[in-house]
Structures are given as structure tokens and as C-alpha cells.
Design a protein around this motif. Sequence first.
Motif, PDB file in Angstrom:
ATOM      1  N   GLN A   1       0.827  -1.251  -0.065  1.00 52.08           N
ATOM      2  CA  GLN A   1       0.209   0.210   0.170  1.00 52.08           C
ATOM      3  C   GLN A   1       0.509   1.208  -0.025  1.00 52.08           C
ATOM      4  O   GLN A   1       0.619   2.350  -0.736  1.00 52.08           O
ATOM      5  CB  GLN A   1      -0.941   0.018   1.301  1.00 52.08           C
ATOM      6  CG  GLN A   1      -2.061   1.008   1.284  1.00 52.08           C
ATOM      7  CD  GLN A   1      -3.161   0.973   2.258  1.00 52.08           C
ATOM      8  OE1 GLN A   1      -3.174  -0.068   2.612  1.00 52.08           O
ATOM      9  NE2 GLN A   1      -3.548   2.136   2.661  1.00 52.08           N
ATOM     10  N   GLU A   2       2.019   1.211   0.776  1.00 57.73           N
ATOM     11  CA  GLU A   2       2.826   2.414   0.717  1.00 57.73           C
ATOM     12  C   GLU A   2       3.391   2.519  -0.598  1.00 57.73           C
ATOM     13  O   GLU A   2       3.739   3.667  -1.047  1.00 57.73           O
ATOM     14  CB  GLU A   2       4.032   1.935   1.850  1.00 57.73           C
ATOM     15  CG  GLU A   2       4.931   3.091   1.913  1.00 57.73           C
ATOM     16  CD  GLU A   2       6.059   3.283   2.960  1.00 57.73           C
ATOM     17  OE1 GLU A   2       6.961   3.584   2.693  1.00 57.73           O
ATOM     18  OE2 GLU A   2       5.821   2.560   3.862  1.00 57.73           O
ATOM     19  N   VAL A   3       3.718   1.702  -1.227  1.00 54.04           N
ATOM     20  CA  VAL A   3       4.393   1.708  -2.827  1.00 54.04           C
ATOM     21  C   VAL A   3       3.566   2.032  -3.686  1.00 54.04           C
ATOM     22  O   VAL A   3       3.667   2.860  -4.861  1.00 54.04           O
ATOM     23  CB  VAL A   3       5.288   0.496  -2.997  1.00 54.04           C
ATOM     24  CG1 VAL A   3       5.560   0.564  -4.406  1.00 54.04           C
ATOM     25  CG2 VAL A   3       6.263   0.238  -2.129  1.00 54.04           C
ATOM     26  N   TYR A   4       2.400   1.171  -3.811  1.00 52.59           N
ATOM     27  CA  TYR A   4       1.266   1.306  -4.919  1.00 52.59           C
ATOM     28  C   TYR A   4       0.018   2.074  -4.720  1.00 52.59           C
ATOM     29  O   TYR A   4      -0.804   2.272  -5.340  1.00 52.59           O
ATOM     30  CB  TYR A   4       0.826   0.066  -5.369  1.00 52.59           C
ATOM     31  CG  TYR A   4       2.292  -0.682  -5.713  1.00 52.59           C
ATOM     32  CD1 TYR A   4       3.122  -0.170  -6.686  1.00 52.59           C
ATOM     33  CD2 TYR A   4       2.673  -2.022  -5.311  1.00 52.59           C
ATOM     34  CE1 TYR A   4       4.131  -1.151  -7.157  1.00 52.59           C
ATOM     35  CE2 TYR A   4       3.574  -2.845  -5.669  1.00 52.59           C
ATOM     36  CZ  TYR A   4       4.258  -2.236  -6.632  1.00 52.59           C
ATOM     37  OH  TYR A   4       5.455  -3.029  -7.244  1.00 52.59           O
ATOM     38  N   GLY A   5      -0.267   2.459  -3.259  1.00 51.31           N
ATOM     39  CA  GLY A   5      -1.590   3.235  -2.921  1.00 51.31           C
ATOM     40  C   GLY A   5      -2.621   2.256  -2.458  1.00 51.31           C
ATOM     41  O   GLY A   5      -2.417   0.931  -2.366  1.00 51.31           O
TER      42      GLY A   5
END
Length: 94
Positions: free
Chosen positions: A14-18
Motif C-alpha cells: 500500500q505504501e508503494v502502490y497506494g
Amino acid sequence: MSDTDLNALRADRQEVYGEPIENHRGIAQMWACLLQPHADKVARMEPLPHHVVALMMTALKLNRMRRRFKQDNYDDLRVYLGFAEEWQKQTETK
């Protein structure tokens, strides 16, 4: 995989791809234009041309690039795009 490990993996992604729903919505929008010319095949549950699947994977990588740099996305995009080019050329020159 434990629940703790799974939650950590989800948080990292989630941090990387939202947000997952936002990410998947973007992928779906990119794939829609690639699938549209093959809607009749999809409706008949026939396989897509293999170059289209490679283009879909290229679009997935493009969607992932919009948020943050990750070399893997660029490397994979080049590989998938190479497959798409080779396979579409083979299909259309037969």
C-alpha cells in the motif's frame, strides 16, 4: 504466511502502490482499452491473443510507476513490452 506477515506485506504494498481499490481501478481502466478490440472473444470465453496479455502486464507496470520509482517496474515493463512486440509481429506476419 502468518496474519502478521500478510498484514506487513499489505502495508508495504500500500505504501508503494497506494490504496488497493484505487490501484486496481487504475489497472482496470488501462486494461479496458486493450480488451475492447477483443470483446467478442471475451464474451465467447475464448483466449486472448498472447501479445494482448503481455500488453496488459505492461499497462499494469505503467500504472504502478505513477506513484513511486521502483526499478523492478521498469525492468518488467521492458520485458513484457518485448514479448508483446515479438508476439504481435509473429501473429500479424503469419
